[in-house]
Write an enzyme that holds these catalytic residues in place. Sequence first.
Site, PDB file in Angstrom:
ATOM      1  N   LYS A  97       1.177   4.448   6.787  1.00  9.06           N
ATOM      2  CA  LYS A  97       0.422   5.321   5.875  1.00  9.06           C
ATOM      3  C   LYS A  97       1.003   6.731   5.869  1.00  9.06           C
ATOM      4  O   LYS A  97       1.856   7.070   6.667  1.00  9.06           O
ATOM      5  CB  LYS A  97      -1.058   5.407   6.294  1.00  9.06           C
ATOM      6  CG  LYS A  97      -1.772   4.069   6.347  1.00  9.06           C
ATOM      7  CD  LYS A  97      -1.885   3.418   4.995  1.00  9.06           C
ATOM      8  CE  LYS A  97      -2.442   2.001   5.116  1.00  9.06           C
ATOM      9  NZ  LYS A  97      -2.270   1.246   3.899  1.00  9.06           N
ATOM     10  N   SER A 153       0.795  -1.232   0.000  1.00  5.93           N
ATOM     11  CA  SER A 153       0.000   0.000   0.000  1.00  5.93           C
ATOM     12  C   SER A 153       0.825   1.280   0.000  1.00  5.93           C
ATOM     13  O   SER A 153       0.293   2.346  -0.290  1.00  5.93           O
ATOM     14  CB  SER A 153      -0.962   0.014   1.186  1.00  5.93           C
ATOM     15  OG  SER A 153      -0.260   0.228   2.391  1.00  5.93           O
TER      16      SER A 153
END
Length: 182
Positions: free
Chosen positions: A104, A38
Amino acid sequence: MKWVKGAFSWLLSIATGIIVALLISIFIFQPTEVVGSSMEPTLQPNHRIYISKLPHTFKYEPEYEDIVIIDSRVDRPRTFKDDLRDNFFFNILSGAQDHTIWVKRVIGKPGDVLEFKNNQVYRNGKPINEPYIKEEMMYASDEKIIVPKDHIFVMGDNRNNSRDSREIGPVPIDHVLGKKLF
């Protein structure tokens, strides 16, 4: 009796070392491994990164574009027991691999209004310049998200293959476990 004193001295030194290492990794500094894709192209799967735990220890807010480590279980409060369980050394000893800890990028801070249109993220009405993303984002929503007080909004750099705040919502500051150092 002399060997007992020597053995006790060794055990005490080893125990002290383990306790100091544990405290450092809980409150100050911790290595961690990137799981999944991701954050591509910025971070590759299985890369080791080092994080500062000071943002979590002192509960300060990360900056835009910071890469942070979060606890994705935003529907429940975090406890000191979570800090122990999410510790790098505990995971090595237990062999556990926790899929609730995510890496993230910070996209929104408290009070920001976020929109997803024209394959871009808009913050407070302006498109964000994001040279770090892998490819054009194929996501749109009519919803405007206002980041609440004491929360942040995070997304992966591989926008089309990322579980992030679009799924779990804004992340409480106390769920930010650290900030990437290098």
